[in-house]
Design a protein around this motif. Structure first.
Motif, short mmCIF file in Angstrom:
data_model
loop_
_atom_site.label_atom_id
_atom_site.label_comp_id
_atom_site.label_asym_id
_atom_site.label_seq_id
_atom_site.Cartn_x
_atom_site.Cartn_y
_atom_site.Cartn_z
N CYS A 1 0.81 -1.22 0.00
CA CYS A 1 0.00 0.00 0.00
C CYS A 1 0.85 1.27 0.00
CB CYS A 1 -0.98 -0.01 1.17
SG CYS A 1 -2.30 -1.23 0.90
N GLU A 2 1.98 1.22 0.68
CA GLU A 2 2.85 2.40 0.70
C GLU A 2 3.24 2.78 -0.74
OE1 GLU A 2 3.45 3.93 3.58
OE2 GLU A 2 4.63 5.55 2.65
N ARG B 1 0.93 4.74 -3.17
CA ARG B 1 0.78 6.19 -3.07
C ARG B 1 1.43 6.91 -4.25
NH1 ARG B 1 0.45 8.37 2.81
NH2 ARG B 1 -0.78 6.73 3.76
N ASP B 2 2.35 6.22 -4.91
CA ASP B 2 3.06 6.87 -6.02
C ASP B 2 2.67 6.26 -7.36
OD1 ASP B 2 4.58 8.41 -4.17
OD2 ASP B 2 5.75 6.61 -3.76
N ASP C 1 -6.21 4.68 2.21
CA ASP C 1 -5.38 5.85 2.50
C ASP C 1 -4.39 6.12 1.37
OD1 ASP C 1 -6.51 6.89 4.78
OD2 ASP C 1 -5.37 5.58 6.12
N ALA C 2 -3.92 5.05 0.71
CA ALA C 2 -3.03 5.25 -0.44
C ALA C 2 -3.79 5.98 -1.55
CB ALA C 2 -2.50 3.91 -0.93
N HIS D 1 -4.32 9.55 -0.57
CA HIS D 1 -3.07 10.31 -0.70
C HIS D 1 -2.91 10.84 -2.12
CE1 HIS D 1 1.38 10.77 -1.05
NE2 HIS D 1 1.20 11.28 0.16
N ARG D 2 -3.29 10.03 -3.10
CA ARG D 2 -3.18 10.47 -4.49
C ARG D 2 -4.15 11.61 -4.78
NH1 ARG D 2 -0.04 8.59 -7.75
NH2 ARG D 2 -1.28 9.33 -9.50
#
Lengths: 341, 341
Positions: free
Chosen positions: A63-64, A67-68, A105-106, A109-110
């Motif tokens: 998941c981290e 985010r990208d 949440d990822a 975040h985007r």
């Protein structure tokens, strides 16, 4: 468009991926890439498709990185199953709650970084329903029945439905939750789900193997074939927000059927010798869990989207046999059909 | 017995602590210690009681320590309020979800270590109810109305109800969730809750100050006095599991009333000059949130526990005035009653 399927190497996830790759588009947009995230690598036929990328390991770890990464759409199917969650409380919290929260949440975040919200279909479950002393469960649950889940799995699925609704309300995703009925007939081996026998009592006899049914023949349950389930997930994805209606989870279509009727269909399709391989031997643990499940479901909102249950269970048995034959490319009798040899 | 009250320095928490200290027992057991955990220290009168211990700071920080601490009972009231959660999504997730999970896990840790499960009353909220396009909200919500919350606060409260139910089912706690109605009249200053004006339009005029009502006079809402709310929490704690019934949250009693009726009661108790200090000036943000709240509630399960709503709002206004007078120990007119001078 780029898609993520969590649980994408699992049975429903892989079938969904195959169906999407064959369609080539989703909601009118060409599918250029499908990321399959799962604990295990996806089947070889999927990996052979240039559009497919595998991501192996716990979802929480991926998941981290999400985010990208631009994702237009997500089918969130990854989950620890009911039996596992009862046996290992922390596993359920981590795999079902924490992973879903990290995924949402990822995506949030985007959006906070300026991206358009991703579309997300969350696979919830008929297991959200259950009887509570204060709230009797109706015989047939509907889209508006109050869920009072009686397993950690059901609780966690229902909690995630509410997270999906709130992240959607805030504009972080365009989320929809669809409650899957018990998918049958699943291929392969029994899994940790308490509902596993609903596939086993069909699959094993067809493979020439004895199957044990841990509940009474009179037990009724809402089931759906693998393909109708996949079609339902796609239809929920493609529906407009207006057609989906609100932010509350909806039921996918169910064929409401008893174990006895399932076995009668098996006999009608495959003969009495196959049927005779099912032996009844009550398992109190499984029977206890199943006793808290609804005996049938109605899916009015899904019907409004054009989604209907199968007409009969014999069609589901035939679909399974056809799938086994299609999957069998080498010579000889496919294992799963030894019972029909 | 040892008790923990989270949010114990807040208005409801402090009143609950005072009531418990005065009773001296809970469920027939002598109260030897009450830990009040909150962001701020508790009022001086509570700190002066030798049985009271304050723990100041975010609840999340205290939960690790609770793993090594015997608690017979917990009233879990700590929460970020609705307006705060809408403004700061992460704050709501952390203060309402993560803190509750950490608290429940601390209690579970003790049970895993051999301790008896602690009794826990979770203060949920009428804010779990809301209208969804797929699920129209009834005018009067009941214990069995399907919650489809329309705020992050409501979503988080409802999620915590389900966590409390599952930790209870697993035997990690003996948990009960009670949905508080809007508590009025709160003393002090307006807070970040969208419902804050339900107290302000009574409190400010009585203090000789103009109050602004941000919604129409016709808006109806379920309210409860501070004392009935505290009595409800205690009764839910003391109820047997059979009397509580199941594991699903119950509604505390509500007086279903319109803003116009509240102001008429204010005038009946305090006179037209006090009533005239309320000015209507619509606030679209607050009116929008309130429009998604139920206009009334029924509390059948609470009634079965002997809990009933107030007969009329004038009694609630009188209770508030009596509270102000009781709190006023020095000479002169208490600030809160300047309007009556």
């Amino acid at each position: 468009m780029q898609l993520l399927i969590t649980g994408g190497a699992g049975f429903v996830g892989a079938r969904l991926a195959r169906t999407l790759l064959q369609r080539g588009q989703l909601g009118g947009q060409a599918i250029t890439r499908i990321v399959l995230a799962d604990m295990a690598p996806p089947p070889a036929d999927l990996l052979a498709d240039g559009r497919v990328e595998a991501r192996v390991g716990p979802l929480l770890q991926h998941c981290e990185g999400l985010r990208d990464e631009a994702m237009d759409g997500v089918f969130h199917l990854a989950s620890a199953v009911s039996g596992e969650c009862e046996a290992d409380f922390d596993l359920g919290l981590r795999s079902n709650l924490d992973s879903t929260r990290a995924l949402l949440d990822a995506l949030r975040h985007r959006v906070n970084g300026g991206a358009a919200p991703a579309k997300l279909v969350f696979s919830s479950s008929v297991a959200v329903y259950g009887p509570d002393a204060a709230v009797p469960m109706p015989a047939i649950v509907t889209d508006t029945t109050l869920p009072t889940p009686q397993t950690s799995y059901g609780i966690q699925k229902h909690i995630c439905e509410h997270l999906v609704a709130d992240y959607t309300r805030k504009g972080y995703i365009d989320g929809r939750s669809a409650r899957l009925m018990t998918v049958t007939v699943r291929p392969g081996r029994p899994n940790g789900a308490a509902s596993s026998f609903f596939s086993g009592i069909i699959r094993e006899p067809l493979a020439g193997v004895e199957a044990i049914c841990p509940v009474d023949a009179g037990v009724r349950h809402p089931v759906s074939s693998p393909q109708r389930t996949v079609d339902g997930l796609i239809a929920v994805y493609e529906a407009s927000r207006e057609a989906y209606g609100g932010r509350t989870a909806l039921n996918l279509p169910a064929l409401n059927i008893s174990v006895a009727e399932m076995l009668a269909a098996l006999e009608a399709v495959a003969g009495p010798a196959v049927r005779a391989r099912v032996r009844f031997q009550r398992d109190e643990r499984i029977a206890g869990i199943v006793a808290n499940w609804p005996t049938g479901a109605r899916a009015d909102r899904a019907a409004a989207l054009g989604l209907l249950p199968e007409d009969n269970f014999a069609d589901i048995v035939r679909q399974y046999i056809a799938d086994c034959r299609a999957a069998h490319t080498g010579p000889g009798t496919p294992d799963a059909l030894k019972g029909l040899a």
